[in-house]
Write a protein that holds these residues in place. Structure first.
Motif, PDB file in Angstrom:
ATOM      1  N   ILE A  45       0.829  -1.201   0.000  1.00  0.00           N
ATOM      2  CA  ILE A  45       0.000   0.000   0.000  1.00  0.00           C
ATOM      3  C   ILE A  45       0.869   1.260   0.000  1.00  0.00           C
ATOM      4  CG2 ILE A  45      -1.795   1.267   1.242  1.00  0.00           C
ATOM      5  CD1 ILE A  45      -2.719  -1.418   2.385  1.00  0.00           C
ATOM      6  N   ARG A  46       0.502   2.189  -0.853  1.00  0.00           N
ATOM      7  CA  ARG A  46       1.191   3.466  -1.110  1.00  0.00           C
ATOM      8  C   ARG A  46       2.440   3.288  -1.968  1.00  0.00           C
ATOM      9  NH1 ARG A  46       3.179   6.791   2.454  1.00  0.00           N
ATOM     10  NH2 ARG A  46       3.577   5.179   4.034  1.00  0.00           N
ATOM     11  N   GLY A  47       2.698   2.074  -2.436  1.00  0.00           N
ATOM     12  CA  GLY A  47       3.689   1.858  -3.466  1.00  0.00           C
ATOM     13  C   GLY A  47       5.034   2.531  -3.262  1.00  0.00           C
ATOM     14  N   ARG A  48       5.443   3.303  -4.281  1.00  0.00           N
ATOM     15  CA  ARG A  48       6.772   3.896  -4.293  1.00  0.00           C
ATOM     16  C   ARG A  48       7.006   4.844  -3.127  1.00  0.00           C
ATOM     17  NH1 ARG A  48      11.619   2.490  -6.437  1.00  0.00           N
ATOM     18  NH2 ARG A  48      12.912   4.295  -6.878  1.00  0.00           N
ATOM     19  N   VAL A 168      -0.142  -3.620   7.867  1.00  0.00           N
ATOM     20  CA  VAL A 168      -1.568  -3.372   8.005  1.00  0.00           C
ATOM     21  C   VAL A 168      -1.958  -3.811   9.412  1.00  0.00           C
ATOM     22  CG1 VAL A 168      -3.879  -3.962   7.191  1.00  0.00           C
ATOM     23  CG2 VAL A 168      -1.989  -3.748   5.550  1.00  0.00           C
ATOM     24  N   LEU A 169      -2.529  -2.894  10.181  1.00  0.00           N
ATOM     25  CA  LEU A 169      -2.889  -3.168  11.567  1.00  0.00           C
ATOM     26  C   LEU A 169      -4.405  -3.093  11.757  1.00  0.00           C
ATOM     27  CD1 LEU A 169      -0.125  -1.140  13.456  1.00  0.00           C
ATOM     28  CD2 LEU A 169      -0.035  -3.482  12.570  1.00  0.00           C
ATOM     29  N   THR A 188      -6.236 -17.209   8.615  1.00  0.00           N
ATOM     30  CA  THR A 188      -4.815 -16.924   8.387  1.00  0.00           C
ATOM     31  C   THR A 188      -4.518 -15.429   8.501  1.00  0.00           C
ATOM     32  OG1 THR A 188      -5.190 -16.865   5.985  1.00  0.00           O
ATOM     33  CG2 THR A 188      -4.413 -18.946   6.931  1.00  0.00           C
ATOM     34  N   SER A 189      -5.371 -14.720   9.214  1.00  0.00           N
ATOM     35  CA  SER A 189      -5.195 -13.277   9.372  1.00  0.00           C
ATOM     36  C   SER A 189      -5.128 -12.937  10.848  1.00  0.00           C
ATOM     37  CB  SER A 189      -6.362 -12.530   8.718  1.00  0.00           C
ATOM     38  OG  SER A 189      -6.244 -11.136   8.908  1.00  0.00           O
ATOM     39  N   TRP A 190      -4.010 -12.331  11.256  1.00  0.00           N
ATOM     40  CA  TRP A 190      -3.825 -11.968  12.659  1.00  0.00           C
ATOM     41  C   TRP A 190      -3.356 -10.511  12.722  1.00  0.00           C
ATOM     42  CZ3 TRP A 190      -1.864 -16.628  10.700  1.00  0.00           C
ATOM     43  CH2 TRP A 190      -2.548 -17.784  11.145  1.00  0.00           C
ATOM     44  N   LEU A 191      -4.287  -9.617  12.937  1.00  0.00           N
ATOM     45  CA  LEU A 191      -3.963  -8.193  12.982  1.00  0.00           C
ATOM     46  C   LEU A 191      -3.847  -7.732  14.426  1.00  0.00           C
ATOM     47  CD1 LEU A 191      -6.323  -6.667  10.258  1.00  0.00           C
ATOM     48  CD2 LEU A 191      -4.059  -7.682   9.993  1.00  0.00           C
ATOM     49  N   ALA A 192      -2.812  -6.970  14.693  1.00  0.00           N
ATOM     50  CA  ALA A 192      -2.646  -6.338  16.003  1.00  0.00           C
ATOM     51  C   ALA A 192      -3.005  -4.863  15.882  1.00  0.00           C
ATOM     52  CB  ALA A 192      -1.204  -6.487  16.481  1.00  0.00           C
ATOM     53  N   THR A 193      -3.439  -4.268  16.973  1.00  0.00           N
ATOM     54  CA  THR A 193      -3.712  -2.836  16.980  1.00  0.00           C
ATOM     55  C   THR A 193      -2.378  -2.069  17.014  1.00  0.00           C
ATOM     56  OG1 THR A 193      -3.749  -2.686  19.387  1.00  0.00           O
ATOM     57  CG2 THR A 193      -5.832  -3.216  18.275  1.00  0.00           C
ATOM     58  N   PRO A 194      -2.388  -0.788  16.666  1.00  0.00           N
ATOM     59  CA  PRO A 194      -1.158   0.003  16.774  1.00  0.00           C
ATOM     60  C   PRO A 194      -0.572   0.011  18.181  1.00  0.00           C
ATOM     61  CG  PRO A 194      -2.733   1.143  15.394  1.00  0.00           C
ATOM     62  CD  PRO A 194      -3.457  -0.038  15.970  1.00  0.00           C
ATOM     63  N   VAL A 266       0.420   1.482   9.061  1.00  0.00           N
ATOM     64  CA  VAL A 266       1.291   2.118  10.054  1.00  0.00           C
ATOM     65  C   VAL A 266       2.741   1.712   9.803  1.00  0.00           C
ATOM     66  CG1 VAL A 266       1.837   2.316  12.514  1.00  0.00           C
ATOM     67  CG2 VAL A 266      -0.560   2.141  11.775  1.00  0.00           C
ATOM     68  N   MET A 267       3.651   2.678   9.896  1.00  0.00           N
ATOM     69  CA  MET A 267       5.077   2.406   9.847  1.00  0.00           C
ATOM     70  C   MET A 267       5.682   2.720  11.208  1.00  0.00           C
ATOM     71  SD  MET A 267       8.027   3.839   7.222  1.00  0.00           S
ATOM     72  CE  MET A 267       7.123   3.182   5.830  1.00  0.00           C
TER      73      MET A 267
END
Length: 274
Positions: A45-48, A168-169, A188-194, A266-267
């Protein structure tokens, strides 16, 4: 892990499928420029724009050795190597992806600086404190044991090095609409919050230098991508090659999830002080 590998591996024969798609588009796989692979290498996401932020945050030089945990098709690894001149080792669970990543690096003349291996991002087998920087891009969503992932990043990183995570959070808007590009369903999806992500990184021993939410920019990026496709048509090779007919629905759900704040991009930039 086997479920995740099967999801991404698709029907098999990925190297030949990509070669054929490139040739049909008039591109010679033996003489590719890195930019020719942008639809694959910049799939995150957001590519370059995101790639350039990652490169800047890693703060590496041509003498550095970087490890990419969950390296996929090797796009971030090639971008980092091309821009900085460093060496990147990619570790990915899916054998088909490792095979294709190796081929793509050969086709773009970057095989001397990018190397890929099949392995577990939570237990790479790489020597302790052996690399100058670690990166992971859109991989944590498929890893349940994030504490082990971050602990492994800390273990292989030399003191003074950086760990850059772009993922991806879980958002505050509710459960994710499936399917999405990383999973057909929640199995197969395990998302954590920020907040949980930051907590786990600190518990692993990292100092968090910066944490940036780019979700609004991500939503705008998706709109621009859709407009470009409507104007210019689809690129010759996309992740639909691997994810099949469901890819259009996956992409649409990803946009909806962002718009409804069910997911966040989030980075996080971390350092190992000792």
């Amino acid at each position: 892990m086997e479920q995740v590998a099967r999801f991404y591996g698709g029907p098999g024969g990925l190297v030949q499928a990509v070669r054929t798609a490139l040739e049909e588009a008039g591109l010679d796989p033996g003489r590719l420029r890195p930019d020719d692979l942008a639809p694959l290498d910049e799939f995150h996401i957001r590519g370059r724009a995101a790639s350039m932020e990652i490169v800047a945050a890693l703060a590496v030089t041509s003498d550095s050795h970087v490890v990419d945990l969950g390296s996929g098709l090797g796009g971030p690894a090639r971008t980092i190597a091309k821009i900085t001149g460093c060496t990147v080792t990619g570790v990915d669970l899916t054998p088909e992806f490792v095979e294709l990543a190796t081929a793509l690096s050969q086709w773009t003349g970057l095989s001397d600086r990018t190397h890929f291996m099949v392995g577990d991002a939570t237990a790479t087998g790489l020597p302790e404190t052996s690399v100058d920087a670690v990166v992971t891009v859109h991989a944590g969503m498929n890893i349940a044991d994030k504490a082990a992932l971050y602990a492994e990043a800390f273990r292989v990183l030399r003191p003074g090095g950086r760990f850059v995570l772009y993922d991806v959070l879980q958002g505050e808007g509710g459960e994710v609409h499936y399917p999405v590009p990383w999973a057909k369903d929640e199995s197969t999806s395990w998302l954590a919050t920020p907040d949980r992500t930051r907590q786990l990184l600190v518990e692993a021993g990292f100092e968090v230098v910066e944490q940036a939410d780019s979700s609004d920019e991500s939503l705008e990026w998706f709109r621009q991508v859709r407009a470009r496709i409507e104007r210019e048509g689809r690129p010759p090779v996309t992740f639909a090659t691997f994810l099949g007919d469901a890819f259009a629905e996956m992409a649409a759900n990803q946009v909806t999830n962002l718009a409804e704040r069910r997911i966040r991009t989030v980075m996080v930039v971390c350092s190992r002080s000792q």
